[in-house]
Design a protein around this motif. Sequence first.
Motif, PDB file in Angstrom:
ATOM      1  N   LEU A  18      16.615   5.110 -11.277  1.00 40.98           N
ATOM      2  CA  LEU A  18      17.286   5.678 -10.116  1.00 40.98           C
ATOM      3  C   LEU A  18      16.303   6.429  -9.226  1.00 40.98           C
ATOM      4  O   LEU A  18      16.325   6.282  -7.995  1.00 40.98           O
ATOM      5  CB  LEU A  18      18.412   6.611 -10.566  1.00 40.98           C
ATOM      6  N   CYS A  19      15.429   7.232  -9.828  1.00 40.04           N
ATOM      7  CA  CYS A  19      14.429   7.970  -9.049  1.00 40.04           C
ATOM      8  C   CYS A  19      13.478   7.023  -8.337  1.00 40.04           C
ATOM      9  O   CYS A  19      13.151   7.222  -7.163  1.00 40.04           O
ATOM     10  CB  CYS A  19      13.631   8.911  -9.952  1.00 40.04           C
ATOM     11  N   THR A  20      13.025   5.987  -9.039  1.00 37.39           N
ATOM     12  CA  THR A  20      12.105   5.026  -8.435  1.00 37.39           C
ATOM     13  C   THR A  20      12.769   4.312  -7.267  1.00 37.39           C
ATOM     14  O   THR A  20      12.179   4.169  -6.187  1.00 37.39           O
ATOM     15  CB  THR A  20      11.640   4.005  -9.494  1.00 37.39           C
ATOM     16  N   TRP A  21      14.004   3.870  -7.454  1.00 37.58           N
ATOM     17  CA  TRP A  21      14.743   3.185  -6.393  1.00 37.58           C
ATOM     18  C   TRP A  21      14.944   4.103  -5.190  1.00 37.58           C
ATOM     19  O   TRP A  21      14.732   3.694  -4.035  1.00 37.58           O
ATOM     20  CB  TRP A  21      16.086   2.706  -6.937  1.00 37.58           C
ATOM     21  N   ARG A  27      11.207   6.714   1.052  1.00 30.27           N
ATOM     22  CA  ARG A  27       9.809   6.819   1.484  1.00 30.27           C
ATOM     23  C   ARG A  27       9.153   5.442   1.482  1.00 30.27           C
ATOM     24  O   ARG A  27       8.356   5.119   0.597  1.00 30.27           O
ATOM     25  CB  ARG A  27       9.031   7.742   0.554  1.00 30.27           C
ATOM     26  N   PRO A  28       9.461   4.597   2.446  1.00 31.13           N
ATOM     27  CA  PRO A  28       8.903   3.241   2.431  1.00 31.13           C
ATOM     28  C   PRO A  28       7.385   3.199   2.621  1.00 31.13           C
ATOM     29  O   PRO A  28       6.751   2.217   2.253  1.00 31.13           O
ATOM     30  CB  PRO A  28       9.631   2.539   3.580  1.00 31.13           C
ATOM     31  N   SER A  33       2.770   2.784  -6.809  1.00 29.32           N
ATOM     32  CA  SER A  33       2.207   3.702  -7.811  1.00 29.32           C
ATOM     33  C   SER A  33       2.586   5.150  -7.510  1.00 29.32           C
ATOM     34  O   SER A  33       2.795   5.939  -8.435  1.00 29.32           O
ATOM     35  CB  SER A  33       0.688   3.548  -7.900  1.00 29.32           C
ATOM     36  N   ASP A  34       2.693   5.510  -6.217  1.00 28.08           N
ATOM     37  CA  ASP A  34       3.142   6.869  -5.869  1.00 28.08           C
ATOM     38  C   ASP A  34       4.581   7.091  -6.328  1.00 28.08           C
ATOM     39  O   ASP A  34       4.909   8.133  -6.912  1.00 28.08           O
ATOM     40  CB  ASP A  34       3.052   7.100  -4.361  1.00 28.08           C
ATOM     41  N   LEU A  36       6.222   5.492  -8.689  1.00 33.87           N
ATOM     42  CA  LEU A  36       6.278   5.505 -10.154  1.00 33.87           C
ATOM     43  C   LEU A  36       5.765   6.823 -10.719  1.00 33.87           C
ATOM     44  O   LEU A  36       6.317   7.352 -11.688  1.00 33.87           O
ATOM     45  CB  LEU A  36       5.480   4.333 -10.722  1.00 33.87           C
ATOM     46  N   MET A  37       4.699   7.352 -10.132  1.00 37.88           N
ATOM     47  CA  MET A  37       4.134   8.612 -10.623  1.00 37.88           C
ATOM     48  C   MET A  37       5.120   9.765 -10.425  1.00 37.88           C
ATOM     49  O   MET A  37       5.352  10.567 -11.335  1.00 37.88           O
ATOM     50  CB  MET A  37       2.824   8.917  -9.904  1.00 37.88           C
ATOM     51  N   ILE A  38       5.721   9.856  -9.249  1.00 43.78           N
ATOM     52  CA  ILE A  38       6.683  10.926  -8.977  1.00 43.78           C
ATOM     53  C   ILE A  38       7.917  10.773  -9.864  1.00 43.78           C
ATOM     54  O   ILE A  38       8.433  11.757 -10.413  1.00 43.78           O
ATOM     55  CB  ILE A  38       7.071  10.943  -7.485  1.00 43.78           C
ATOM     56  N   SER A  39       8.397   9.555 -10.059  1.00 38.87           N
ATOM     57  CA  SER A  39       9.556   9.314 -10.922  1.00 38.87           C
ATOM     58  C   SER A  39       9.267   9.712 -12.359  1.00 38.87           C
ATOM     59  O   SER A  39      10.106  10.336 -13.024  1.00 38.87           O
ATOM     60  CB  SER A  39       9.955   7.838 -10.870  1.00 38.87           C
TER      61      SER A  39
END
Length: 88
Positions: A18-21, A27-28, A33-34, A36-39
């Motif tokens: 959900l976070c990644t989506w 933030r298109p 990788s950004d 995924l890292m934040i998620s």
Amino acid sequence: MLLTLAGGALFFPGLFALCTWALRRSRPAWTDSDCLMISTRLVSSVQAVLATGSGIVVVLSSCSDVVNGRGSGETLGTSLSAASSQQK
């Protein structure tokens, strides 16, 4: 116990997805990788907060004396068997 494990096995990967989506949609300009890292960091933070909260609840509700909580003459083996029998 198995139900809790199954719930966690669904909750944390679901939260990550959900976070990644949501980050990819909001933030298109960010790279994959950004996002995924934040998620990953968000899910780790949620897990840390939940683990800390559950630890505090266990200590406050079931331990009246943390240092001397074990009975005299009690060994690790008898303590584990007593804990096991209490859970059943």
